[in-house]
Design a protein around this motif. Structure first.
Motif: not given
Lengths: 330, 330
Positions: A119-121, A139-142, A153-155
């Motif tokens: 899963i990508i969440a 894996i999680s985004f942000d 996440s981005s910086d």
DNA sequence: AATTAATTGTCAAACGTTTGACAATTCCAA
DNA sequence: TTGGAATTGTCAAACGTTTGACAATTAATT
């Protein structure tokens, strides 16, 4: 629908042999292989993926949970995920969680029932305890989801910092940050922190306006209008580009000229914004890289569920210059 | 992962009974039912959807094929599809075909292998012969795919007509249509026809510029610049709103004032455009209704694969007034 | 108490694969 | 020609369900 047995008959071999060819298992002569392949082609055969997965083969499907895809940022994100996963042989089930916890929960259960590989969440509904118990690679985004779910996440901190610097350099003294309502544990809070730190280092102050992520554009517009008219704001940092567009709208209706009266910088820097609104200054998140990394980590976890991953992965952001943050010489 | 047998043990009934409860098959006492439900809850049980589908139960999955979701129009479309299907208990596999025939083909085969219940297709790659042979219910958005695949679209002819009328009413004499490259059999050609008919009825002429759907914005911008500078164009109809945005950009860089020097109307009218670019006049496609109808038809076909459907379903469009097409009194 | 109906259980086949054990056949080289 | 390896075949179990036939139990009705 042709099945394995039909292929066997046509190729005049045993079903077992066909399966062996498909899975490249055991030793096989070139002749049989080509006979079988020919039969497969002739009957336009596709192995039944359900039966295969039942027997333990992976279905090669990833669940992708985001708030939605009508927002160009998430749209580009999901599109990039889909493209990259496709080349690796994976398909995706799209789950728009909106801001609906129940829906997100339902999707989570469904993904489990469907035996997805991972899963990508990147949803906005936090506090979904279920994430802790899902026995699947995630894996999680942000967003923070749970202890052992890596966040890419981005910086955000550097992004906030850069935005502040650009506004200051552009000659703004009276700056304002317009951000989505903050959630605890959300990495996006760092944008605010970076921004604050920089402003305070310059012995200046700034105003903070929080607008719910899911408020209607009219409501958002109204709040922005208040901000722009009540104060003598001359610089605005929006934590997403769409809000920037609303600021442009409101500024116009108030007769404020950008960048003469007001400097503006946004966040996200989607392809869409860069192509259709090149005048907007913004902080670009490296969507392509973020996705590449997320998929890389996810596939690692899928291969080896026990592999150790860091909790946080931070990718650099990039400032995109634009007319809206041009320095004004007074 | 808990399985049916585990539930049976916990609830102290036979596996068969559990299955009967799940499928509401045979006669069952309230007592057993609740015992089973309790056990299911306790073990957080989800029937393995692969095994079920293998046995003939539908997997409740729909394949959704579109060019992509980073474009706000398709993004909103897909989001709406997802939302509506979710409430009906279906999930979607997202297939971004891009402008890649091979990818679309691969997806088609995969959807078959995965035994999806049906397909909604809105891709731009025509001439995919495979569509004819897919033994699955398919509904198409705005594209001709094959003989017996129903097409749902908005009233493209009327849309083109209305756009022309609005430009004429706004005082334009020298109009131009900027459209994606035309494909044979594509319903979107009707936009052009409706436009042409109306312009000709007023004894006027118009210029046609075709720009490939998948050209880069820079190329598109260049072509638009040519159009705007070579002719004394005073009215432009773009067959999608994003192109309108590019026209606004180029007009600005050429010093053309909208609507004073140039009137502009687009097509699609997504929520995104209406909210973030309310100044743009446009023809709104009723996305919500289109989706509702497509899903309605698809589910009908799924229930009864032989049910007769029309080849074309056309839904009305709506003109959205905007500053860019305001009538100029000279 | 006898009859009937409702409920539950046992058993087994099926869905379309994969995979292992084992045997049978073919092929090639010494 | 013989031995060994390579190839193919047969058979069966397994993956987690559903569903039908049938028998056994329980409950409800007279």
């Amino acid at each position: 629908m042709a099945k394995l047995e039909d292929i066997a008959k046509l190729a005049e071999v045993s079903p077992t042999t066909v399966s062996r060819v498909i899975n490249n298992y055991g030793s096989l002569s070139e002749k049989t292989k080509s006979k079988v392949f020919a039969a497969m082609k002739e009957l336009n055969y596709q192995p039944n993926s359900l039966a295969r997965s039942l027997k333990g083969k992976s279905a090669k499907i990833i669940g992708v949970i985001f708030p939605g895809v009508s927002n160009p940022f998430f749209g580009q994100m999901v599109e990039t995920i889909e493209n990259q996963l496709f080349t690796k042989g994976y398909r995706i089930i799209l789950c728009n969680a909106g801001n609906n916890k129940e829906k997100e929960r339902a999707y989570l259960r469904m993904l489990i029932a469907n035996q997805v590989d991972g899963i990508i969440a990147g949803s906005h509904n936090l506090e979904i305890e279920e994430y802790q118990q899902v026995g699947l690679p995630i894996i999680s985004f942000d967003r923070y989801l749970s202890e052992n779910i890596p966040i890419v996440s981005s910086d955000n901190y550097q992004g906030g910092k850069t935005a502040a610097e650009i506004l200051l350099e552009s000659g703004s003294k009276n700056v304002q940050i317009i951000s989505g309502a903050n959630r605890p544990n959300s990495p996006t809070n760092k944008r605010l922190e970076g921004f604050r730190k920089t402003i305070e280092e310059h012995d200046l102050e700034f105003g903070l306006t929080e607008i719910k992520f899911d408020a209607s554009p009219n409501i958002k517009g109204m709040k922005i209008k208040e901000v722009l008219s009540n104060n003598q704001v001359d610089g605005v940092f929006c934590t997403d580009d769409l809000t920037s567009l609303l600021v442009v709208q409101q500024a116009k209706s108030l007769g404020l000229k950008i960048p003469e009266d007001l400097r503006l910088i946004g966040y996200d820097g989607t392809k869409f914004i860069q192509e259709f609104h090149p005048e907007l200054a913004t902080i670009e998140q490296p969507i392509e890289d973020i996705v590449t990394l997320m998929i890389d980590l996810l596939l690692k976890r899928i291969k080896d569920p026990k592999c150790q991953l860091k909790q946080n992965y931070v990718l650099p952001v990039k400032a995109i210059a634009g007319e809206t943050s041009r320095r004004i010489s007074k």
